[in-house]
Design an enzyme around this catalytic site. Sequence first.
Site, PDB file in Angstrom:
ATOM      1  N   TRP A   1       0.817  -1.217   0.000  1.00  0.00           N
ATOM      2  CA  TRP A   1       0.000   0.000   0.000  1.00  0.00           C
ATOM      3  C   TRP A   1       0.842   1.255   0.000  1.00  0.00           C
ATOM      4  O   TRP A   1       0.453   2.266  -0.587  1.00  0.00           O
ATOM      5  CB  TRP A   1      -1.014  -0.031   1.157  1.00  0.00           C
ATOM      6  CG  TRP A   1      -2.096  -1.031   0.870  1.00  0.00           C
ATOM      7  CD1 TRP A   1      -2.321  -2.212   1.511  1.00  0.00           C
ATOM      8  CD2 TRP A   1      -3.077  -0.972  -0.191  1.00  0.00           C
ATOM      9  NE1 TRP A   1      -3.375  -2.877   0.920  1.00  0.00           N
ATOM     10  CE2 TRP A   1      -3.861  -2.144  -0.120  1.00  0.00           C
ATOM     11  CE3 TRP A   1      -3.357  -0.051  -1.192  1.00  0.00           C
ATOM     12  CZ2 TRP A   1      -4.899  -2.415  -1.014  1.00  0.00           C
ATOM     13  CZ3 TRP A   1      -4.399  -0.314  -2.081  1.00  0.00           C
ATOM     14  CH2 TRP A   1      -5.161  -1.478  -1.987  1.00  0.00           C
TER      15      TRP A   1
ATOM     16  N   ASP B   1      -1.431   6.858   6.318  1.00  0.00           N
ATOM     17  CA  ASP B   1      -2.503   5.958   5.893  1.00  0.00           C
ATOM     18  C   ASP B   1      -2.732   4.980   7.050  1.00  0.00           C
ATOM     19  O   ASP B   1      -1.901   4.120   7.322  1.00  0.00           O
ATOM     20  CB  ASP B   1      -2.071   5.221   4.624  1.00  0.00           C
ATOM     21  CG  ASP B   1      -3.125   4.218   4.150  1.00  0.00           C
ATOM     22  OD1 ASP B   1      -4.132   4.008   4.845  1.00  0.00           O
ATOM     23  OD2 ASP B   1      -2.908   3.632   3.068  1.00  0.00           O
TER      24      ASP B   1
ATOM     25  N   LYS C   1     -12.525  -1.568   7.330  1.00  0.00           N
ATOM     26  CA  LYS C   1     -11.835  -2.535   8.203  1.00  0.00           C
ATOM     27  C   LYS C   1     -12.257  -2.313   9.658  1.00  0.00           C
ATOM     28  O   LYS C   1     -12.900  -3.169  10.248  1.00  0.00           O
ATOM     29  CB  LYS C   1     -10.324  -2.396   8.033  1.00  0.00           C
ATOM     30  CG  LYS C   1      -9.905  -2.736   6.597  1.00  0.00           C
ATOM     31  CD  LYS C   1      -8.688  -1.993   6.176  1.00  0.00           C
ATOM     32  CE  LYS C   1      -8.478  -1.969   4.673  1.00  0.00           C
ATOM     33  NZ  LYS C   1      -8.683  -3.213   3.969  1.00  0.00           N
TER      34      LYS C   1
HETATM   35  N1  PMP Z   1      -4.302   1.580   2.242  1.00  0.00           N
HETATM   36  C1  PMP Z   1      -4.372   0.439   2.970  1.00  0.00           C
HETATM   37  C2  PMP Z   1      -3.422   0.263   4.106  1.00  0.00           C
HETATM   38  C3  PMP Z   1      -5.319  -0.537   2.652  1.00  0.00           C
HETATM   39  O1  PMP Z   1      -5.369  -1.663   3.364  1.00  0.00           O
HETATM   40  C4  PMP Z   1      -6.202  -0.318   1.577  1.00  0.00           C
HETATM   41  C5  PMP Z   1      -7.286  -1.310   1.211  1.00  0.00           C
HETATM   42  N2  PMP Z   1      -7.129  -2.580   1.571  1.00  0.00           N
HETATM   43  C6  PMP Z   1      -6.075   0.855   0.840  1.00  0.00           C
HETATM   44  C7  PMP Z   1      -5.131   1.784   1.220  1.00  0.00           C
HETATM   45  C8  PMP Z   1      -6.987   1.132  -0.324  1.00  0.00           C
HETATM   46  O2  PMP Z   1      -8.240   1.412   0.149  1.00  0.00           O
HETATM   47  P1  PMP Z   1      -9.490   1.668  -0.783  1.00  0.00           P
HETATM   48  O3  PMP Z   1      -9.819   0.371  -1.429  1.00  0.00           O
HETATM   49  O4  PMP Z   1     -10.520   2.154   0.188  1.00  0.00           O
HETATM   50  O5  PMP Z   1      -9.120   2.704  -1.774  1.00  0.00           O
END
Ligand code: PMP
Length: 364
Positions: free
Chosen positions: A106, A175, A199
């Site tokens: 991520w 994040d 989550k």
């Molecule tokens: N950052 C992290 C740490 C994530 O776990 C996720 C999704 N699993 C995201 C960003 C992306 O999130 P979204 O699908 O809501 O754009």
Amino acid sequence: MVASAKTVFNFCSGPAMLPAAVMHEAQDEFVNYHGLGVSIMEMSHRSPTFLSVLAQAEENLRQLLSIPSNYRVLFLQGGASAQFSAIPLNLAQPGSVAGYIDTGYWSQKAIDEARRYTDVQVIASNADDMSQGVCAEDYSVDQSLAYLHYTANETIDGIQFDHIPECGRVPLICDMSSCILSEPLDVTRFGLIYAGAQKNIGPAGLTVVIVRDDLLGFASQLTPKLLNYQVLAENHSMANTPPSYGIYLANLVFRWLLNQGGLAEMQAQNRDKAQILYQAIDASQLFYNYVHPGVRSQMNVPFFMEDHSQLERFLQEAENLGFLNLKGHRSRGGLRASIYNAMPREGVLALVQFLEKFENSYAR
Ligand code: PMP
């Protein structure tokens, strides 16, 4: 207790399970909210009823995280991924360089997106050894950076920061999609915190942003209005229709957390659950986790099988017994158990019992 046909434990990384009490409360109010004859999702987002839900959600989140008054709380759409774009568009001035720490999947997504809008300097990375996190000694923060971004918990790689980066007057951006509300947090260390809801907050479709006042008002000319923090803050998350049902459910989750005893209590429960699971994996001959113990995620526990050929059999047996969504991310393979706030201790104990049972039957 091993899950019976009726008991299901959902280890999905997201959208993840929500607290059972919250789901029942939402069910009770689903069709007819507080006797009004309509659902929350059927009413105007500008109605006094919804405005009161929005205000309560903000108030409860402020209480949970002790958010000071010089921070704005925004309830947005677009997922955490939209923030990957919004952050450089709002905070990286022309000619400036944005700092990023790379700890996995991520972080890299955030870096790739930021590169479309600004120069990026990756100031630390664990790319050559994914069993390690990034230590505070591994990097220093150049005070000319526009901001420093990191991912507190790598949902896929199962790596969690063991410290909050120290970065002087450079705004710290985090994040927290997969660890927000799992433990107490000193919000004053941050310029901006963001998290997709799916989550630890509520259903997918809601994104929470907590941003310090002094970072508003610097968006570049071409920033879409709906990614401009100043516009979003001035309109109190209502620059367009907000994800109203998601905000309603998030508020129920916030209230549930407060009733549980708040984030210190969640931290104690989360540490306990994670310890039970990691201990079982470490004691096993068949399953393993390769992340260094000091930086193991408390929320997402990836694990692998020494004998890959048993993976499908394991997943099938797990599913038959009600242990759902244990398959690892498609990019990494293996297995992963996500144990957010809503996962009860019994779910983790039952999983551990199943791991032991599977291993014993395999060894025979
Ligand atoms: N950052 C992290 C740490 C994530 O776990 C996720 C999704 N699993 C995201 C960003 C992306 O999130 P979204 O699908 O809501 O754009």
